[in-house]
Design a protein around this motif. Structure first.
Motif, PDB file in Angstrom:
ATOM      1  N   ASN A   2       0.835  -1.199   0.000  1.00 20.88           N
ATOM      2  CA  ASN A   2       0.000   0.000   0.000  1.00 20.88           C
ATOM      3  C   ASN A   2       0.870   1.250   0.000  1.00 20.88           C
ATOM      4  OD1 ASN A   2      -2.469   1.476   0.089  1.00 20.88           O
ATOM      5  ND2 ASN A   2      -2.120   1.809   2.263  1.00 20.88           N
ATOM      6  N   LEU A  26       2.273 -10.458  -3.119  1.00 20.95           N
ATOM      7  CA  LEU A  26       0.962  -9.934  -2.738  1.00 20.95           C
ATOM      8  C   LEU A  26       0.574 -10.204  -1.287  1.00 20.95           C
ATOM      9  CD1 LEU A  26      -1.090 -10.619  -5.983  1.00 20.95           C
ATOM     10  CD2 LEU A  26       0.103  -8.534  -5.294  1.00 20.95           C
ATOM     11  N   TYR A  27       1.527 -10.599  -0.457  1.00 26.29           N
ATOM     12  CA  TYR A  27       1.262 -10.690   0.981  1.00 26.29           C
ATOM     13  C   TYR A  27       1.463  -9.299   1.554  1.00 26.29           C
ATOM     14  CZ  TYR A  27       1.204 -15.752   0.650  1.00 26.29           C
ATOM     15  OH  TYR A  27       0.875 -17.047   0.316  1.00 26.29           O
ATOM     16  N   GLU A  28       0.377  -8.620   1.861  1.00 23.44           N
ATOM     17  CA  GLU A  28       0.423  -7.233   2.342  1.00 23.44           C
ATOM     18  C   GLU A  28       0.771  -7.233   3.821  1.00 23.44           C
ATOM     19  OE1 GLU A  28       0.692  -3.629   3.081  1.00 23.44           O
ATOM     20  OE2 GLU A  28       0.107  -3.956   1.012  1.00 23.44           O
ATOM     21  N   ALA A  32      -4.344  -4.502   3.939  1.00 18.04           N
ATOM     22  CA  ALA A  32      -4.679  -5.095   2.646  1.00 18.04           C
ATOM     23  C   ALA A  32      -5.881  -4.415   2.004  1.00 18.04           C
ATOM     24  CB  ALA A  32      -4.941  -6.590   2.809  1.00 18.04           C
ATOM     25  N   LYS A  33      -6.866  -4.035   2.810  1.00 22.43           N
ATOM     26  CA  LYS A  33      -8.059  -3.374   2.273  1.00 22.43           C
ATOM     27  C   LYS A  33      -7.676  -2.055   1.606  1.00 22.43           C
ATOM     28  CE  LYS A  33     -12.670  -1.855   3.652  1.00 22.43           C
ATOM     29  NZ  LYS A  33     -13.628  -1.728   4.743  1.00 22.43           N
ATOM     30  N   LEU A  36      -5.771  -2.736  -1.741  1.00 17.64           N
ATOM     31  CA  LEU A  36      -6.663  -3.072  -2.852  1.00 17.64           C
ATOM     32  C   LEU A  36      -7.467  -1.851  -3.308  1.00 17.64           C
ATOM     33  CD1 LEU A  36      -7.818  -6.616  -1.701  1.00 17.64           C
ATOM     34  CD2 LEU A  36      -6.274  -6.049  -3.607  1.00 17.64           C
ATOM     35  N   GLU A  64      -0.233 -14.547  -2.579  1.00 18.32           N
ATOM     36  CA  GLU A  64      -1.488 -14.545  -1.831  1.00 18.32           C
ATOM     37  C   GLU A  64      -2.628 -14.577  -2.846  1.00 18.32           C
ATOM     38  OE1 GLU A  64      -4.400 -12.905  -0.934  1.00 18.32           O
ATOM     39  OE2 GLU A  64      -4.557 -14.212   0.803  1.00 18.32           O
ATOM     40  N   HIS A  67      -5.653 -11.860  -2.949  1.00 11.73           N
ATOM     41  CA  HIS A  67      -5.254 -10.553  -3.473  1.00 11.73           C
ATOM     42  C   HIS A  67      -5.025 -10.633  -4.980  1.00 11.73           C
ATOM     43  CE1 HIS A  67      -3.714  -9.418   0.786  1.00 11.73           C
ATOM     44  NE2 HIS A  67      -5.024  -9.281   0.671  1.00 11.73           N
TER      45      HIS A  67
END
Length: 114
Positions: A2, A26-28, A32-33, A36, A64, A67
């Protein structure tokens, strides 16, 4: 991610002329919200967001899945490819051509929307 997408978003002056390549598993590690949502903002304003997935040490795609599917549902090409396939697949994605059709012809599995 992010934070990286936020930084990149601040650099975009011509969204329709911008290709943003996100290389990640893609492992935040953060929110994560928000990550995205930021990706959706970039795509909705015209940025060509292309996601190149990471490989594990044994040479298999490692990412991930939720995601990856969320980004694919935004219309982003999301893929992992071998080094010999990468240039042509990336050229297809950068030209905003049908990466799904190209990849299918090459035996590459693109991530598809859930």
């Amino acid at each position: 991610m992010n934070a990286a997408l936020t930084y990149c978003q601040g650099l975009v002056s011509h969204p329709a002329k911008t290709n943003l390549i996100l290389i990640s598993d893609l492992y935040e590690g953060g929110n994560a919200k928000e990550m995205l949502a930021r990706a959706a903002e970039l795509v909705s304003c015209g940025v060509n967001l292309i996601v190149l997935l990471a490989f594990s040490d044994d040479g298999r795609p490692a990412y991930e899945q939720a995601h990856a599917q969320a980004l694919a549902s935004m219309g982003c090409p999301v893929f992992a490819s071998t080094p010999d396939q990468f240039p042509d697949l990336m050229a297809t994605a950068l030209a905003k051509q049908d990466t799904v059709a190209w990849a299918a012809g090459q035996g590459i599995n693109l991530i598809r929307a859930a």
